[in-house]
Scaffold this motif. Structure first.
Motif, short mmCIF file in Angstrom:
data_model
loop_
_atom_site.label_atom_id
_atom_site.label_comp_id
_atom_site.label_asym_id
_atom_site.label_seq_id
_atom_site.Cartn_x
_atom_site.Cartn_y
_atom_site.Cartn_z
N SER A 29 0.81 -1.22 0.00
CA SER A 29 0.00 0.00 0.00
C SER A 29 0.84 1.28 0.00
N VAL A 30 2.12 1.14 -0.33
CA VAL A 30 2.98 2.33 -0.44
C VAL A 30 2.45 3.19 -1.59
N PRO A 31 2.21 4.49 -1.33
CA PRO A 31 1.73 5.36 -2.41
C PRO A 31 2.71 5.37 -3.59
N MET A 32 2.18 5.46 -4.78
CA MET A 32 2.98 5.42 -6.01
C MET A 32 4.14 6.41 -5.95
N LYS A 33 3.90 7.61 -5.46
CA LYS A 33 4.95 8.64 -5.47
C LYS A 33 6.13 8.28 -4.55
N TRP A 34 5.94 7.30 -3.68
CA TRP A 34 7.02 6.91 -2.77
C TRP A 34 7.56 5.50 -3.05
N HIS A 35 7.23 4.94 -4.19
CA HIS A 35 7.68 3.58 -4.51
C HIS A 35 9.20 3.43 -4.55
N SER A 36 9.90 4.50 -4.90
CA SER A 36 11.36 4.41 -4.98
C SER A 36 11.97 4.10 -3.61
N TYR A 37 11.23 4.42 -2.55
CA TYR A 37 11.76 4.18 -1.20
C TYR A 37 11.74 2.70 -0.82
N ILE A 38 10.98 1.89 -1.52
CA ILE A 38 10.96 0.46 -1.22
C ILE A 38 12.36 -0.12 -1.46
N ALA A 39 12.93 0.17 -2.62
CA ALA A 39 14.27 -0.34 -2.94
C ALA A 39 15.33 0.33 -2.07
N LYS A 40 15.14 1.61 -1.76
CA LYS A 40 16.12 2.30 -0.91
C LYS A 40 16.18 1.66 0.48
N ASN A 41 15.03 1.31 1.02
CA ASN A 41 15.03 0.65 2.32
C ASN A 41 15.72 -0.70 2.26
N ALA A 42 15.42 -1.48 1.21
CA ALA A 42 16.00 -2.81 1.09
C ALA A 42 17.52 -2.73 0.88
N SER A 43 17.97 -1.78 0.04
CA SER A 43 19.39 -1.69 -0.27
C SER A 43 20.20 -1.19 0.91
N TYR A 44 19.57 -0.47 1.82
CA TYR A 44 20.29 0.00 3.02
C TYR A 44 20.86 -1.17 3.81
N PHE A 45 20.15 -2.27 3.81
CA PHE A 45 20.58 -3.45 4.57
C PHE A 45 21.38 -4.43 3.71
N GLY A 46 21.69 -4.03 2.49
CA GLY A 46 22.53 -4.84 1.61
C GLY A 46 21.73 -5.78 0.80
#
Ligand code: SF4
Length: 46
Positions: A29-46
Motif C-alpha cells: 500500500s505504499v503510495p505510487m509517489k514513494w515507490h522508490s523508497y521500497i528499494a532504498k530501504n532494502a538496499s540500506y541493509f545490503g
C-alpha cells in the motif's frame, strides 16, 4: 530517516498507526509517489 529491514520485519503493522508523520506503509500500500523508497530501504541493509 529510519529504515526497516524487510528481512526482519514480520509485517505485524504495529508501527504504521503510531508513526507521527504517516511515513510507514505495508509494502503493497505504499503510495505510487514513494515507490522508490521500497528499494532504498532494502538496499540500506545490503
Ligand atoms: S511492521 Fe513495523 S513494528 Fe511490525 S515488525 Fe515490521 S517494522 Fe516492526
Amino acid at each position: 530517516m529510519y529504515y526497516i529491514d524487510p528481512a526482519e520485519c514480520i509485517d505485524c503493522g504495529a508501527c504504521e498507526p503510531v508513526c507521527p508523520v504517516t511515513a510507514i506503509f505495508y509494502e503493497y500500500s505504499v503510495p505510487m509517489k514513494w515507490h522508490s523508497y521500497i528499494a532504498k530501504n532494502a538496499s540500506y541493509f545490503g
